[in-house]
Scaffold this motif. Structure first.
Motif, PDB file in Angstrom:
ATOM      1  N   ILE A 174    -118.698 -76.705  37.071  1.00  0.00           N
ATOM      2  CA  ILE A 174    -117.179 -76.364  37.669  1.00  0.00           C
ATOM      3  C   ILE A 174    -116.245 -76.740  36.660  1.00  0.00           C
ATOM      4  CG2 ILE A 174    -115.845 -77.538  39.244  1.00  0.00           C
ATOM      5  CD1 ILE A 174    -118.070 -78.182  41.050  1.00  0.00           C
ATOM      6  N   ILE A 175    -116.448 -77.724  35.771  1.00  0.00           N
ATOM      7  CA  ILE A 175    -115.531 -78.140  34.801  1.00  0.00           C
ATOM      8  C   ILE A 175    -115.598 -77.100  33.551  1.00  0.00           C
ATOM      9  CG2 ILE A 175    -114.770 -79.921  33.000  1.00  0.00           C
ATOM     10  CD1 ILE A 175    -116.214 -81.911  34.948  1.00  0.00           C
ATOM     11  N   PHE A 176    -116.639 -76.475  33.553  1.00  0.00           N
ATOM     12  CA  PHE A 176    -117.123 -75.731  32.137  1.00  0.00           C
ATOM     13  C   PHE A 176    -116.088 -74.180  32.652  1.00  0.00           C
ATOM     14  CE2 PHE A 176    -119.892 -72.045  30.843  1.00  0.00           C
ATOM     15  CZ  PHE A 176    -119.435 -72.209  29.350  1.00  0.00           C
ATOM     16  N   MET A 177    -116.509 -73.808  33.911  1.00  0.00           N
ATOM     17  CA  MET A 177    -115.706 -72.740  34.601  1.00  0.00           C
ATOM     18  C   MET A 177    -114.293 -72.840  34.491  1.00  0.00           C
ATOM     19  SD  MET A 177    -117.918 -70.475  34.757  1.00  0.00           S
ATOM     20  CE  MET A 177    -119.748 -70.338  34.772  1.00  0.00           C
ATOM     21  N   MET A 178    -113.801 -73.839  34.741  1.00  0.00           N
ATOM     22  CA  MET A 178    -112.116 -74.147  34.675  1.00  0.00           C
ATOM     23  C   MET A 178    -111.911 -73.896  33.074  1.00  0.00           C
ATOM     24  SD  MET A 178    -111.837 -77.721  36.688  1.00  0.00           S
ATOM     25  CE  MET A 178    -110.304 -77.875  36.274  1.00  0.00           C
ATOM     26  N   PHE A 179    -112.464 -74.016  32.245  1.00  0.00           N
ATOM     27  CA  PHE A 179    -112.061 -73.848  30.883  1.00  0.00           C
ATOM     28  C   PHE A 179    -112.253 -72.318  30.814  1.00  0.00           C
ATOM     29  CE2 PHE A 179    -112.334 -78.307  29.992  1.00  0.00           C
ATOM     30  CZ  PHE A 179    -111.316 -78.282  29.046  1.00  0.00           C
ATOM     31  N   VAL A 180    -113.345 -71.715  31.057  1.00  0.00           N
ATOM     32  CA  VAL A 180    -113.722 -70.427  30.553  1.00  0.00           C
ATOM     33  C   VAL A 180    -112.649 -69.502  31.367  1.00  0.00           C
ATOM     34  CG1 VAL A 180    -115.480 -68.315  31.347  1.00  0.00           C
ATOM     35  CG2 VAL A 180    -116.290 -70.752  30.375  1.00  0.00           C
ATOM     36  N   PHE A 181    -112.246 -69.831  32.606  1.00  0.00           N
ATOM     37  CA  PHE A 181    -111.509 -68.816  33.298  1.00  0.00           C
ATOM     38  C   PHE A 181    -109.947 -69.169  33.427  1.00  0.00           C
ATOM     39  CE2 PHE A 181    -115.222 -68.325  35.770  1.00  0.00           C
ATOM     40  CZ  PHE A 181    -115.583 -66.700  35.535  1.00  0.00           C
ATOM     41  N   PHE A 182    -109.838 -70.469  32.943  1.00  0.00           N
ATOM     42  CA  PHE A 182    -108.147 -70.913  32.904  1.00  0.00           C
ATOM     43  C   PHE A 182    -107.789 -71.383  31.838  1.00  0.00           C
ATOM     44  CE2 PHE A 182    -109.959 -71.562  37.331  1.00  0.00           C
ATOM     45  CZ  PHE A 182    -109.158 -70.628  38.160  1.00  0.00           C
ATOM     46  N   MET A 183    -108.332 -71.748  31.050  1.00  0.00           N
ATOM     47  CA  MET A 183    -107.979 -72.369  29.594  1.00  0.00           C
ATOM     48  C   MET A 183    -108.958 -71.978  28.462  1.00  0.00           C
ATOM     49  SD  MET A 183    -107.625 -76.187  30.658  1.00  0.00           S
ATOM     50  CE  MET A 183    -108.594 -77.022  31.533  1.00  0.00           C
ATOM     51  N   PRO A 184    -109.266 -70.853  28.205  1.00  0.00           N
ATOM     52  CA  PRO A 184    -110.604 -70.351  27.639  1.00  0.00           C
ATOM     53  C   PRO A 184    -110.309 -70.801  25.854  1.00  0.00           C
ATOM     54  CG  PRO A 184    -109.421 -68.273  28.005  1.00  0.00           C
ATOM     55  CD  PRO A 184    -108.875 -69.428  28.978  1.00  0.00           C
ATOM     56  N   ASN A 185    -109.040 -70.754  25.644  1.00  0.00           N
ATOM     57  CA  ASN A 185    -108.800 -70.864  24.108  1.00  0.00           C
ATOM     58  C   ASN A 185    -108.138 -72.528  23.758  1.00  0.00           C
ATOM     59  OD1 ASN A 185    -109.235 -68.283  23.386  1.00  0.00           O
ATOM     60  ND2 ASN A 185    -107.319 -67.924  24.531  1.00  0.00           N
ATOM     61  N   ALA A 186    -108.329 -73.361  24.835  1.00  0.00           N
ATOM     62  CA  ALA A 186    -107.911 -74.690  24.628  1.00  0.00           C
ATOM     63  C   ALA A 186    -108.595 -75.505  23.664  1.00  0.00           C
ATOM     64  CB  ALA A 186    -107.871 -75.422  26.220  1.00  0.00           C
ATOM     65  N   LEU A 187    -109.911 -75.130  23.377  1.00  0.00           N
ATOM     66  CA  LEU A 187    -110.882 -75.828  22.425  1.00  0.00           C
ATOM     67  C   LEU A 187    -110.893 -75.351  21.203  1.00  0.00           C
ATOM     68  CD1 LEU A 187    -113.539 -76.897  24.934  1.00  0.00           C
ATOM     69  CD2 LEU A 187    -111.619 -78.533  24.207  1.00  0.00           C
ATOM     70  N   GLY A 188    -110.248 -74.008  21.044  1.00  0.00           N
ATOM     71  CA  GLY A 188    -110.107 -73.262  19.793  1.00  0.00           C
ATOM     72  C   GLY A 188    -108.896 -73.393  19.112  1.00  0.00           C
ATOM     73  N   HIS A 189    -108.716 -72.518  17.851  1.00  0.00           N
ATOM     74  CA  HIS A 189    -107.595 -72.558  16.939  1.00  0.00           C
ATOM     75  C   HIS A 189    -106.762 -71.321  17.258  1.00  0.00           C
ATOM     76  CE1 HIS A 189    -105.028 -73.593  13.891  1.00  0.00           C
ATOM     77  NE2 HIS A 189    -105.342 -74.620  13.783  1.00  0.00           N
TER      78      HIS A 189
END
Length: 429
Positions: free
Chosen positions: A257-272
């Motif tokens: 669930i947490i992983f999909m939140m990143f993939v769909f809603f903030m996919p670039n939050a952990l990138g540069h």
């Protein structure tokens, strides 16, 4: 460890009997993750991270294979093919975002897996080989992730490749030839991109092979547990299935669930963001940083700013690698007969100080190479090595641990009279 009370695999029909006699894969699975594999009954959710790591490894392999079908490892078109995957390939955006964020989640669960191992001393006998293979997996993950970071051929990809491979140039005598050999030239270009792509594709399968050895080594002594007390009798264990498959399934559902939140809603939050700019050798980014999961080791690398016998750059490289290699000797640095940090009050205090130190290194690795961050990196680096090389051996020698339960059953259900009687008999003998 041999469990005489483990359930034996019994084929239920003619086809399964045929398979069991000629290719006993069902028996192997049953004994590895089924009712035929007893595990301690007191495992907490901290023991979910191994299964989570296995899931994210499989996700990375599957999504990576699909991405490789559309990627071209040529500096002229690599950035364009990455954009092509995002815009033109059916569900390409989803596959790429799942792959990119999957790498971050893979490292996140591995870090939690390692820190749990630190706290519960999962590296102690008889599980030294399990721990050593785990450290090998982590090193392979770091190599794989670095090469994958280069493939989009954005600004951060190019400059990270230039900086990290440039570190090898600090090695006396062989440094420069080694750097040229790694890159296939004097700067990151087509040869380097092709090499990194090939190795990035290959190494996950090597990791999967070492994971199989890791699990195999784990099944010999059996799983550790929060008390650190070894399994003594049948009441100390439960079958892996259905009890822990259900528990792992619940944990996996929450993480997904947490992983999909990143993939769909903030996919670039952990990138540069600079990696969405095509690589330009003539334009240096204001801040060159690796992915977030390399930050602690990058902070250690940058903590050395002055020459002392050896150049500062070489000291940084040696310290960066030593920060991981020191884990290989951890089973022999910690001499305490008690495993679990739950029963080691002094160890527990310094464990949490180490966690604060690691948090500081995570932050400092992504900060600018300027004061006060350099000084703080030097302090945090000094404490990191001090903890493993000085504090941990001293604690293990002088600490008075709390009383241990007689058995896992007692730790879970209360007084275990049979175990207490056996312990008294052993003491009398």
């Amino acid at each position: 460890m041999s469990f005489p009370w483990a359930r034996e695999y019994t084929p239920t029909n003619g086809f399964m009997k045929f398979m069991d006699e000629r290719l006993p894969l069902p028996r192997l699975v049953y004994n590895a993750v089924g009712a035929g594999y007893p595990v301690p009954r007191n495992l907490s959710y901290m023991w979910n991270f191994g299964v989570l790591a296995g899931f994210f490894l499989m996700l990375q392999i599957v999504t990576g294979i699909v991405l490789a079908m559309h990627y071209a490892s040529n500096t002229e078109v690599a950035f364009a093919t990455t954009e092509h995957i995002m815009r033109d390939v059916n569900w390409g955006w989803l596959i790429r975002y799942a792959h990119a964020n999957g790498a971050s989640f893979f490292f996140l669960v591995i870090y939690m897996h390692i820190f749990r191992g630190f706290y519960y001393s999962s590296y102690k006998a008889p599980r030294e080989m399990v721990w050593l293979l785990g450290v090998v997996i982590f090193l392979l993950m770091m190599a794989t992730a670095f090469m994958g970071y280069v493939l989009p051929w954005g600004q951060m990809s190019f400059w990270a490749a230039k900086v990290i491979t440039g570190l090898f140039g600090a090695i006396p005598l062989i440094g420069e030839p080694l750097q040229v050999w790694l890159l296939g030239g004097y700067a990151p270009d087509n040869a380097a991109l092709n090499r990194f792509f090939s190795l990035h594709f290959l190494l996950p399968f090597v990791i999967a092979g070492v994971v199989i050895l890791h699990i195999w080594a784990l099944h010999i002594p059996g799983s550790s547990n929060p008390t650190g007390v070894e399994v003594k009798k049948e009441s100390d264990t439960l079958p892996f299935h259905p009890y822990y498959t259900a528990k792992d399934g619940f944990g996996l559902g929450v993480v997904l669930i947490i992983f999909m939140m990143f993939v769909f809603f903030m996919p670039n939050a952990l990138g540069h963001p600079d990696n969405y700019i095509e690589a330009n050798p003539l334009s240096t980014p204001a801040l060159i940083v690796p992915e977030w999961y390399f930050y602690p080791f990058y902070a250690i690398l940058r903590a050395f700013t002055f020459d002392f016998i050896l150049p500062a750059k070489l000291w940084g490289v040696l310290a960066m690698f030593a920060a991981i290699l020191i884990w290989f000797i951890l089973p022999w640095l910690d001499k305490s007969p008690v495993r679990s940090g739950k029963y080691r009050p002094l160890f527990r205090i310094f464990f949490w100080i180490l966690m604060l130190d690691m948090a500081a290194l995570f932050y400092l690795g992504g900060a600018h190479a300027e004061e006060p961050y350099i000084m703080l990196s030097q302090i945090a680096t000094a404490y990191y090595f001090l903890h493993f090389l000085v504090i941990l051996p001293i604690i293990s020698s002088i600490e008075k641990p709390d009383p241990l339960p007689y058995s896992i059953t007692e730790a879970v259900l209360g007084s275990d009279d049979d175990a207490a009687l056996n312990a008294k008999a052993d003491s009398a003998a």
